[in-house]
Design a protein around this motif. Structure first.
Motif, PDB file in Angstrom:
ATOM      1  N   LEU A   1      11.788   7.650  -2.936  1.00 55.48           N
ATOM      2  CA  LEU A   1      11.458   8.610  -3.320  1.00 55.48           C
ATOM      3  C   LEU A   1      10.810   7.398  -4.383  1.00 55.48           C
ATOM      4  O   LEU A   1       9.295   7.551  -4.451  1.00 55.48           O
ATOM      5  N   LYS A   2      11.534   7.272  -5.058  1.00 54.56           N
ATOM      6  CA  LYS A   2      11.027   6.238  -6.354  1.00 54.56           C
ATOM      7  C   LYS A   2      10.121   4.886  -5.807  1.00 54.56           C
ATOM      8  O   LYS A   2       8.975   4.584  -6.516  1.00 54.56           O
ATOM      9  N   HIS A   3      10.933   4.065  -4.641  1.00 56.71           N
ATOM     10  CA  HIS A   3       9.787   3.730  -4.420  1.00 56.71           C
ATOM     11  C   HIS A   3       8.349   3.811  -3.044  1.00 56.71           C
ATOM     12  O   HIS A   3       7.134   3.563  -3.408  1.00 56.71           O
TER      13      HIS A   3
ATOM     14  N   GLN B   1       6.825   6.372  -4.784  1.00 61.94           N
ATOM     15  CA  GLN B   1       5.686   6.946  -5.668  1.00 61.94           C
ATOM     16  C   GLN B   1       5.149   4.925  -6.425  1.00 61.94           C
ATOM     17  O   GLN B   1       4.034   5.035  -6.648  1.00 61.94           O
ATOM     18  N   MET B   2       6.059   4.262  -6.563  1.00 59.92           N
ATOM     19  CA  MET B   2       5.405   2.789  -6.970  1.00 59.92           C
ATOM     20  C   MET B   2       4.817   2.623  -5.570  1.00 59.92           C
ATOM     21  O   MET B   2       3.543   2.734  -6.315  1.00 59.92           O
ATOM     22  N   ILE B   3       4.804   2.408  -4.964  1.00 62.94           N
ATOM     23  CA  ILE B   3       3.607   2.239  -3.342  1.00 62.94           C
ATOM     24  C   ILE B   3       2.595   2.975  -3.692  1.00 62.94           C
ATOM     25  O   ILE B   3       1.509   2.618  -4.400  1.00 62.94           O
ATOM     26  N   CYS B   4       2.435   3.966  -3.814  1.00 64.67           N
ATOM     27  CA  CYS B   4       1.123   5.152  -3.872  1.00 64.67           C
ATOM     28  C   CYS B   4       0.500   5.185  -5.509  1.00 64.67           C
ATOM     29  O   CYS B   4      -0.479   4.818  -5.186  1.00 64.67           O
ATOM     30  N   GLU B   5       1.414   4.479  -6.282  1.00 62.33           N
ATOM     31  CA  GLU B   5       0.553   4.355  -7.454  1.00 62.33           C
ATOM     32  C   GLU B   5      -0.344   3.459  -7.539  1.00 62.33           C
ATOM     33  O   GLU B   5      -1.100   3.020  -8.299  1.00 62.33           O
ATOM     34  N   LYS B   6       0.393   2.424  -6.500  1.00 63.77           N
ATOM     35  CA  LYS B   6      -0.234   0.389  -6.472  1.00 63.77           C
ATOM     36  C   LYS B   6      -1.282   1.073  -6.183  1.00 63.77           C
ATOM     37  O   LYS B   6      -2.597   0.568  -5.803  1.00 63.77           O
ATOM     38  N   GLU B   7      -1.119   2.246  -5.156  1.00 64.40           N
ATOM     39  CA  GLU B   7      -2.627   2.197  -4.146  1.00 64.40           C
ATOM     40  C   GLU B   7      -3.674   2.870  -3.580  1.00 64.40           C
ATOM     41  O   GLU B   7      -4.416   2.811  -3.328  1.00 64.40           O
TER      42      GLU B   7
ATOM     43  N   ASP C   1      10.681   3.518   7.925  1.00 66.96           N
ATOM     44  CA  ASP C   1      10.252   4.864   8.151  1.00 66.96           C
ATOM     45  C   ASP C   1       8.804   5.336   7.502  1.00 66.96           C
ATOM     46  O   ASP C   1       8.379   5.773   7.499  1.00 66.96           O
ATOM     47  N   ALA C   2      10.225   5.791   6.206  1.00 58.77           N
ATOM     48  CA  ALA C   2       9.431   6.022   4.982  1.00 58.77           C
ATOM     49  C   ALA C   2       7.959   5.249   4.295  1.00 58.77           C
ATOM     50  O   ALA C   2       7.500   6.183   4.160  1.00 58.77           O
ATOM     51  N   ILE C   3       7.853   4.401   4.397  1.00 55.37           N
ATOM     52  CA  ILE C   3       6.400   3.891   3.931  1.00 55.37           C
ATOM     53  C   ILE C   3       4.875   4.039   5.213  1.00 55.37           C
ATOM     54  O   ILE C   3       4.565   4.465   4.712  1.00 55.37           O
ATOM     55  N   LYS C   4       5.808   4.261   6.565  1.00 54.56           N
ATOM     56  CA  LYS C   4       4.981   4.627   7.595  1.00 54.56           C
ATOM     57  C   LYS C   4       4.021   5.776   7.482  1.00 54.56           C
ATOM     58  O   LYS C   4       3.219   6.091   7.424  1.00 54.56           O
ATOM     59  N   TYR C   5       4.983   6.638   6.467  1.00 58.19           N
ATOM     60  CA  TYR C   5       4.452   8.151   6.910  1.00 58.19           C
ATOM     61  C   TYR C   5       3.779   8.472   5.437  1.00 58.19           C
ATOM     62  O   TYR C   5       3.064   9.493   5.505  1.00 58.19           O
ATOM     63  N   VAL C   6       3.852   7.359   4.752  1.00 53.21           N
ATOM     64  CA  VAL C   6       2.714   7.815   3.653  1.00 53.21           C
ATOM     65  C   VAL C   6       1.115   7.748   3.449  1.00 53.21           C
ATOM     66  O   VAL C   6       1.039   6.442   4.471  1.00 53.21           O
TER      67      VAL C   6
END
Length: 220
Positions: free
Chosen positions: A183-185, A187-193, A215-220
């Motif tokens: 989850l923390k990872h 959130q970091m990606i979403c904030e950067k993007e 897989d988690a990142i693909k779902y974002v």
């Protein structure tokens, strides 16, 4: 560029919840004290086994190593990142299952020292897919590899890898990433993007990914 590629780890410090591996590898690399030339990275899919193999290949060839991490700025790191060096070879065992493939890709070329780097590194992904004859051919060079040659094998199914191969490797077991860390990872990606998100939604993504970062990142 897909986000899971953009946020692929570039140093050991970028790996999530794999400290049990990082804390062994970094000191050995920084002191140039890794006794084995053969490594086996085993664990669930999407836990950065292949990415870790690439980081390892960079770190042992880096001209400006940072406490066991590659600098990602020197000539060697840049050539590996760009896939422009002949001294780091990635092989997908799923499409190179036969003995002729192994002989052509490795056995016939391994006798030549690296062209530009200190070490020649072969990364064999999904190694459990190799045929019995291909494993036997690979074993011959893994038994007594030249000093400049390093093998990094990656697999999700270690039970399909012959014991003769496993016994000649230092084995590292990768773990699924727990939901809070995933989850923390995310959130970091979403904030950067600059991607808007609800924590509850990202938590659901982390849960259904079952510890698989990719897989988690693909779902974002």
């Amino acid at each position: 560029m897909a986000l899971y590629i953009k946020y692929r780890p570039q140093t050991f410090n970028d790996l999530i919840k794999q400290e049990h591996i990082v804390n062994i590898l970094k000191p050995k690399i920084s002191q140039d004290d890794y006794a084995h030339s053969n490594f086996l990275f085993y664990g669930p899919r999407g836990t950065w086994k292949t990415s870790s193999a690439r980081i390892f290949a960079k770190a042992i060839n880096c001209l400006n190593q940072q406490d066991g991490n590659p600098c990602n700025e020197c000539e060697n790191c840049l050539s590996i990142n760009a896939g422009k060096t002949l001294d780091v070879v990635e092989i997908d065992a799923a499409s190179h299952t036969q003995v002729d493939n192994i002989r052509e890709e490795i056995l016939d070329k391994a006798s030549y020292p690296p062209a530009a780097l200190k070490k020649k590194v072969y990364i064999i992904d999904e190694v459990h897919m190799l045929s019995k004859n291909a494993f036997n051919a690979l074993l011959k060079i893994m038994e007594e590899p030249p000093h400049y040659l390093v093998f990094i094998l990656a697999t999700t199914e270690i039970h399909k890898v012959p014991e003769t191969i496993i016994s000649r490797c230092q084995v590292f077991t990768f773990k699924k990433v727990p939901v809070p860390d995933l989850l923390k990872h995310l959130q970091m990606i979403c904030e950067k993007e600059k991607i808007g998100y609800e924590e509850e939604a990202l938590t659901s993504i982390a849960k259904i990914s079952y510890g698989c970062v990719r897989d988690a990142i693909k779902y974002v």
